[in-house]
Design a protein around this motif. Structure first.
Motif, PDB file in Angstrom:
ATOM      1  N   ALA A  42      10.439   5.519   6.947  1.00 28.10           N
ATOM      2  CA  ALA A  42       9.413   6.450   7.432  1.00 28.10           C
ATOM      3  C   ALA A  42       9.342   7.682   6.529  1.00 28.10           C
ATOM      4  O   ALA A  42       8.249   8.164   6.195  1.00 28.10           O
ATOM      5  N   MET A  43      10.504   8.211   6.128  1.00 24.74           N
ATOM      6  CA  MET A  43      10.533   9.375   5.248  1.00 24.74           C
ATOM      7  C   MET A  43       9.864   9.049   3.907  1.00 24.74           C
ATOM      8  O   MET A  43       9.108   9.865   3.368  1.00 24.74           O
ATOM      9  N   ALA A  44      10.133   7.863   3.391  1.00 20.25           N
ATOM     10  CA  ALA A  44       9.513   7.459   2.128  1.00 20.25           C
ATOM     11  C   ALA A  44       8.001   7.333   2.276  1.00 20.25           C
ATOM     12  O   ALA A  44       7.240   7.704   1.374  1.00 20.25           O
ATOM     13  N   MET A  45       7.550   6.846   3.423  1.00 21.81           N
ATOM     14  CA  MET A  45       6.121   6.630   3.625  1.00 21.81           C
ATOM     15  C   MET A  45       5.346   7.928   3.822  1.00 21.81           C
ATOM     16  O   MET A  45       4.128   7.951   3.646  1.00 21.81           O
ATOM     17  N   THR A  46       6.023   9.012   4.191  1.00 21.58           N
ATOM     18  CA  THR A  46       5.313  10.290   4.323  1.00 21.58           C
ATOM     19  C   THR A  46       4.732  10.728   2.987  1.00 21.58           C
ATOM     20  O   THR A  46       3.759  11.499   2.946  1.00 21.58           O
ATOM     21  N   LEU A  47       5.301  10.251   1.880  1.00 23.61           N
ATOM     22  CA  LEU A  47       4.834  10.630   0.541  1.00 23.61           C
ATOM     23  C   LEU A  47       3.655   9.782   0.079  1.00 23.61           C
ATOM     24  O   LEU A  47       3.169   9.958  -1.043  1.00 23.61           O
ATOM     25  N   GLU A  48       3.207   8.853   0.934  1.00 21.50           N
ATOM     26  CA  GLU A  48       2.057   7.993   0.654  1.00 21.50           C
ATOM     27  C   GLU A  48       2.196   7.285  -0.702  1.00 21.50           C
ATOM     28  O   GLU A  48       1.361   7.432  -1.597  1.00 21.50           O
ATOM     29  N   PRO A  49       3.259   6.513  -0.870  1.00 28.04           N
ATOM     30  CA  PRO A  49       3.518   5.864  -2.167  1.00 28.04           C
ATOM     31  C   PRO A  49       2.557   4.705  -2.427  1.00 28.04           C
ATOM     32  O   PRO A  49       1.955   4.135  -1.516  1.00 28.04           O
ATOM     33  N   LYS A  50       2.451   4.355  -3.707  1.00 27.46           N
ATOM     34  CA  LYS A  50       1.750   3.142  -4.108  1.00 27.46           C
ATOM     35  C   LYS A  50       2.726   1.984  -4.281  1.00 27.46           C
ATOM     36  O   LYS A  50       2.341   0.826  -4.207  1.00 27.46           O
TER      37      LYS A  50
END
Length: 259
Positions: free
Chosen positions: A168-176
């Motif tokens: 979830a923390m990683a997804m807050t950065l809206e990665p590709k």
């Protein structure tokens, strides 16, 4: 960006991963040596936008070294890494993150003394205005089934919940592109199923590409679009999970089945 002027030659990064290509990441002749040991041996590896690729292989195959080269934790001995139209071979880890590459290693890198909510606010500070923190935090807590533990200290979460929190923390950065190292190691059957569903949902709904290192072949079968097998630091074969599982040489080197 790609140019429409035929007299202007595209850079290799743009040609490999830029506008007009489906490839988001490509390595060329990527090698890492530790003294006389070649851990990664001239690897040419590519992944398309929105693809979910699993990377498997026996212990010592070079999987973790390869992942650390992609994240910038190790410098390659030779070779090149292209990502989204840019060469990133020499970029630091945090610069790769800022360009849309999120990283999750096997041991959760959460802040154990902070609450779940506070853990999420740390990466949100990089991408959101303070006025949006509460709304975005609530959305993420709900999406990742963490709302009931929002005010719980992260160290008190189960291992599976900690894994979910870090994703979830990683997804807050809206990665590709997200890189995951053994995301279900040590999880129960039910927790493994939940992580598999979560990754497939993110892949489908957010069009995030994944490179997942994993030993659990049943988990790989559940999530992977394609599978790459590493052996002795080099790509041994690539294909669908069925093609890989049915390959007699893969059975011999990875699954431990003698022919």
């Amino acid at each position: 960006m790609a140019t429409s002027d035929p007299t202007v030659k595209e850079s290799p990064a743009v040609a490999e991963t830029g506008v007009g290509t489906d490839t988001i990441l490509q390595t060329r002749d990527l090698r890492k040596q530790f003294g006389g040991l070649t851990a990664t041996d001239d690897v040419d590896f590519g992944i398309e936008e929105g693809e979910l690729r699993c990377l498997i292989g026996p212990n010592g195959a070079g999987k973790s070294t390869f992942l650390k080269l992609l994240t910038g934790r190790l410098e390659p001995t030779a070779g090149t890494i292209y990502y989204d139209g840019e060469e990133i071979t020499d970029l630091a880890s945090h610069e790769r993150v800022s360009r849309g590459i999120s990283i999750k290693f096997q041991v959760p890198s959460i802040y154990p003394d902070l609450s779940v909510r506070e853990n999420l606010r740390i990466p949100l500070q990089r991408v959101e205005q303070p006025s949006e923190f509460d709304r975005r935090t609530a959305e993420i807590l709900d999406r990742f089934h963490l709302a009931e533990t929002a005010d719980e200290t992260a160290s008190n979460l189960s291992h599976g919940q900690q894994q979910r929190l870090e994703i979830a923390m990683a997804m807050t950065l809206e990665p590709k592109l997200m890189l995951l190292d053994e995301p279900v190691a040590g999880l129960s059957v039910e927790e493994t199923r939940e992580i598999a569903e979560l990754l497939r949902t993110i892949n489908d709904e957010d069009d995030v590409a994944f490179i997942v290192i994993e030993h659990d072949i049943d988990f790989v079968e559940t999530i992977a679009d394609r599978v790459t097998v590493l052996h002795q630091g080099a790509i041994f074969t690539e294909g669908t999970i069925d093609e890989v599982r049915d390959d007699p040489d893969v059975k011999r080197i990875y699954l431990g089945e003698e022919q």
